[in-house]
Design a protein around this motif. Structure first.
Motif, PDB file in Angstrom:
ATOM      1  N   GLN A 104       6.267  16.610   5.431  1.00 28.45           N
ATOM      2  CA  GLN A 104       6.663  17.408   6.590  1.00 28.45           C
ATOM      3  C   GLN A 104       7.134  18.749   6.046  1.00 28.45           C
ATOM      4  O   GLN A 104       8.132  18.808   5.327  1.00 28.45           O
ATOM      5  CB  GLN A 104       7.763  16.724   7.396  1.00 28.45           C
ATOM      6  N   GLY A 105       6.374  19.780   6.370  1.00 29.30           N
ATOM      7  CA  GLY A 105       6.688  21.097   5.802  1.00 29.30           C
ATOM      8  C   GLY A 105       6.546  21.043   4.295  1.00 29.30           C
ATOM      9  O   GLY A 105       5.556  20.548   3.763  1.00 29.30           O
ATOM     10  N   SER A 106       7.564  21.495   3.574  1.00 30.42           N
ATOM     11  CA  SER A 106       7.503  21.477   2.111  1.00 30.42           C
ATOM     12  C   SER A 106       8.088  20.197   1.525  1.00 30.42           C
ATOM     13  O   SER A 106       8.054  20.007   0.314  1.00 30.42           O
ATOM     14  CB  SER A 106       8.239  22.699   1.548  1.00 30.42           C
ATOM     15  N   ASP A 107       8.636  19.309   2.377  1.00 29.45           N
ATOM     16  CA  ASP A 107       9.177  18.037   1.901  1.00 29.45           C
ATOM     17  C   ASP A 107       8.057  17.014   1.788  1.00 29.45           C
ATOM     18  O   ASP A 107       7.235  16.885   2.703  1.00 29.45           O
ATOM     19  CB  ASP A 107      10.238  17.495   2.860  1.00 29.45           C
ATOM     20  N   ALA A 108       8.021  16.303   0.678  1.00 28.02           N
ATOM     21  CA  ALA A 108       6.992  15.287   0.475  1.00 28.02           C
ATOM     22  C   ALA A 108       7.572  14.162  -0.364  1.00 28.02           C
ATOM     23  O   ALA A 108       8.459  14.381  -1.201  1.00 28.02           O
ATOM     24  CB  ALA A 108       5.770  15.894  -0.218  1.00 28.02           C
ATOM     25  N   ARG A 109       7.070  12.955  -0.106  1.00 25.73           N
ATOM     26  CA  ARG A 109       7.463  11.818  -0.926  1.00 25.73           C
ATOM     27  C   ARG A 109       6.464  10.682  -0.753  1.00 25.73           C
ATOM     28  O   ARG A 109       5.766  10.599   0.237  1.00 25.73           O
ATOM     29  CB  ARG A 109       8.875  11.364  -0.629  1.00 25.73           C
ATOM     30  N   ARG A 110       6.417   9.851  -1.752  1.00 30.92           N
ATOM     31  CA  ARG A 110       5.540   8.677  -1.745  1.00 30.92           C
ATOM     32  C   ARG A 110       6.284   7.536  -1.057  1.00 30.92           C
ATOM     33  O   ARG A 110       7.454   7.286  -1.351  1.00 30.92           O
ATOM     34  CB  ARG A 110       5.184   8.310  -3.174  1.00 30.92           C
ATOM     35  N   LEU A 111       5.583   6.838  -0.162  1.00 29.64           N
ATOM     36  CA  LEU A 111       6.163   5.697   0.538  1.00 29.64           C
ATOM     37  C   LEU A 111       5.296   4.467   0.293  1.00 29.64           C
ATOM     38  O   LEU A 111       4.068   4.565   0.271  1.00 29.64           O
ATOM     39  CB  LEU A 111       6.229   5.953   2.046  1.00 29.64           C
ATOM     40  N   VAL A 112       5.948   3.323   0.133  1.00 33.41           N
ATOM     41  CA  VAL A 112       5.244   2.060  -0.039  1.00 33.41           C
ATOM     42  C   VAL A 112       5.509   1.201   1.190  1.00 33.41           C
ATOM     43  O   VAL A 112       6.665   1.007   1.584  1.00 33.41           O
ATOM     44  CB  VAL A 112       5.693   1.338  -1.328  1.00 33.41           C
ATOM     45  N   VAL A 113       4.441   0.720   1.800  1.00 38.48           N
ATOM     46  CA  VAL A 113       4.546  -0.089   3.016  1.00 38.48           C
ATOM     47  C   VAL A 113       5.175  -1.435   2.669  1.00 38.48           C
ATOM     48  O   VAL A 113       4.717  -2.139   1.768  1.00 38.48           O
ATOM     49  CB  VAL A 113       3.149  -0.303   3.657  1.00 38.48           C
ATOM     50  N   ARG A 114       6.232  -1.781   3.400  1.00 37.46           N
ATOM     51  CA  ARG A 114       6.885  -3.079   3.250  1.00 37.46           C
ATOM     52  C   ARG A 114       6.314  -4.084   4.259  1.00 37.46           C
ATOM     53  O   ARG A 114       6.090  -5.235   3.956  1.00 37.46           O
ATOM     54  CB  ARG A 114       8.398  -2.945   3.436  1.00 37.46           C
ATOM     55  N   ALA A 115       6.075  -3.611   5.507  1.00 40.10           N
ATOM     56  CA  ALA A 115       5.536  -4.477   6.558  1.00 40.10           C
ATOM     57  C   ALA A 115       4.779  -3.612   7.559  1.00 40.10           C
ATOM     58  O   ALA A 115       5.062  -2.426   7.724  1.00 40.10           O
ATOM     59  CB  ALA A 115       6.658  -5.242   7.251  1.00 40.10           C
ATOM     60  N   SER A 116       3.822  -4.237   8.242  1.00 38.79           N
ATOM     61  CA  SER A 116       2.983  -3.538   9.207  1.00 38.79           C
ATOM     62  C   SER A 116       2.623  -4.504  10.334  1.00 38.79           C
ATOM     63  O   SER A 116       2.326  -5.669  10.077  1.00 38.79           O
ATOM     64  CB  SER A 116       1.723  -3.045   8.504  1.00 38.79           C
ATOM     65  N   ARG A 117       2.613  -3.976  11.566  1.00 33.08           N
ATOM     66  CA  ARG A 117       2.161  -4.786  12.691  1.00 33.08           C
ATOM     67  C   ARG A 117       1.659  -3.869  13.796  1.00 33.08           C
ATOM     68  O   ARG A 117       2.158  -2.754  13.975  1.00 33.08           O
ATOM     69  CB  ARG A 117       3.257  -5.714  13.199  1.00 33.08           C
ATOM     70  N   PRO A 118       0.626  -4.330  14.527  1.00 36.30           N
ATOM     71  CA  PRO A 118       0.091  -3.506  15.617  1.00 36.30           C
ATOM     72  C   PRO A 118       1.078  -3.429  16.770  1.00 36.30           C
ATOM     73  O   PRO A 118       1.864  -4.356  17.000  1.00 36.30           O
ATOM     74  CB  PRO A 118      -1.190  -4.240  16.027  1.00 36.30           C
ATOM     75  N   HIS A 119       1.025  -2.301  17.487  1.00 34.89           N
ATOM     76  CA  HIS A 119       1.896  -2.105  18.649  1.00 34.89           C
ATOM     77  C   HIS A 119       1.158  -1.184  19.620  1.00 34.89           C
ATOM     78  O   HIS A 119       1.296   0.037  19.548  1.00 34.89           O
ATOM     79  CB  HIS A 119       3.230  -1.504  18.212  1.00 34.89           C
ATOM     80  N   GLY A 126       0.823  -1.200   0.000  1.00 36.64           N
ATOM     81  CA  GLY A 126       0.000   0.000   0.000  1.00 36.64           C
ATOM     82  C   GLY A 126       0.862   1.256   0.000  1.00 36.64           C
ATOM     83  O   GLY A 126       1.935   1.285   0.601  1.00 36.64           O
ATOM     84  N   ALA A 127       0.396   2.279  -0.674  1.00 35.94           N
ATOM     85  CA  ALA A 127       1.162   3.521  -0.776  1.00 35.94           C
ATOM     86  C   ALA A 127       0.506   4.630   0.026  1.00 35.94           C
ATOM     87  O   ALA A 127      -0.721   4.694   0.138  1.00 35.94           O
ATOM     88  CB  ALA A 127       1.291   3.953  -2.230  1.00 35.94           C
TER      89      ALA A 127
END
Length: 175
Positions: A47-62, A41-42
């Motif tokens: 943050q401020g004027s910095d932006a980028r697309r990230l793709v989730v590699r792994a996810s877990r509840p915490h 998922g993407a």
């Protein structure tokens, strides 16, 4: 994130801090659908004027947060750069809401009326609290009031008419 004109961007998470040394991040979900953070998922990070697309590699509840790993974020140094940023998706990628549930942006600006037809105000937003959902309205007197967004206080929602009918307990609103 700078959205294209006409595109609505929805906040889904806040990046809080690195977790461990391998690039994993502790994220505070700002969505009722934390299951949206699935591998592949993407999301858009900003943050401020910095932006980028990230793709989730792994996810877990915490606990109340979710631990996320992103493609290309391999160590703590790369993770630290993302701390304090916001994770968002475009409205078209939002999870569909069950009948009777609404995103804040869907009812913002709608007229709020009493069953008698008297104007109670204009919907400003929906808020999530530990006690449940609240609807913030701007009353005709100009003050902001919080109304529990639950039945039987919310009597009806007229989507085509962009109107919410409420029947609040006596004293909750000063109209």
């Amino acid at each position: 994130m700078q959205a294209l004109p006409g595109l609505l961007v929805l906040l889904v998470g806040l990046v809080r801090r690195p977790h461990g040394l391998k690039g994993e991040l502790s994220v505070e979900p700002m969505t009722d659908f934390p299951g949206r953070f699935v591998p592949g998922g993407a999301v858009e990070w900003q943050q401020g004027s910095d932006a980028r697309r990230l793709v989730v590699r792994a996810s877990r509840p915490h606990g109340t947060r979710v631990l996320l790993s992103f493609e290309g974020v391999e160590d703590i140094d790369a993770a630290r750069i993302l701390c304090g940023g916001e994770l968002s998706v475009e409205e078209e990628d939002a999870a569909p809401m069950a009948e009777g549930f609404y995103y804040s942006h869907q009812i913002e600006g709608w007229l709020c009326e009493m069953p008698s037809g008297d104007v109670a105000g204009t919907v400003l937003r929906l808020e999530r609290t530990a006690a449940g959902a609240l609807m913030a309205i701007r009353t005709p007197s100009g003050r902001e009031a919080l109304v529990p967004f639950v039945s039987p206080i919310v009597v009806s929602i007229d989507e085509p008419g962009r109107r919410v009918v409420i029947d609040p307990p006596e004293g909750l609103l000063e109209i």
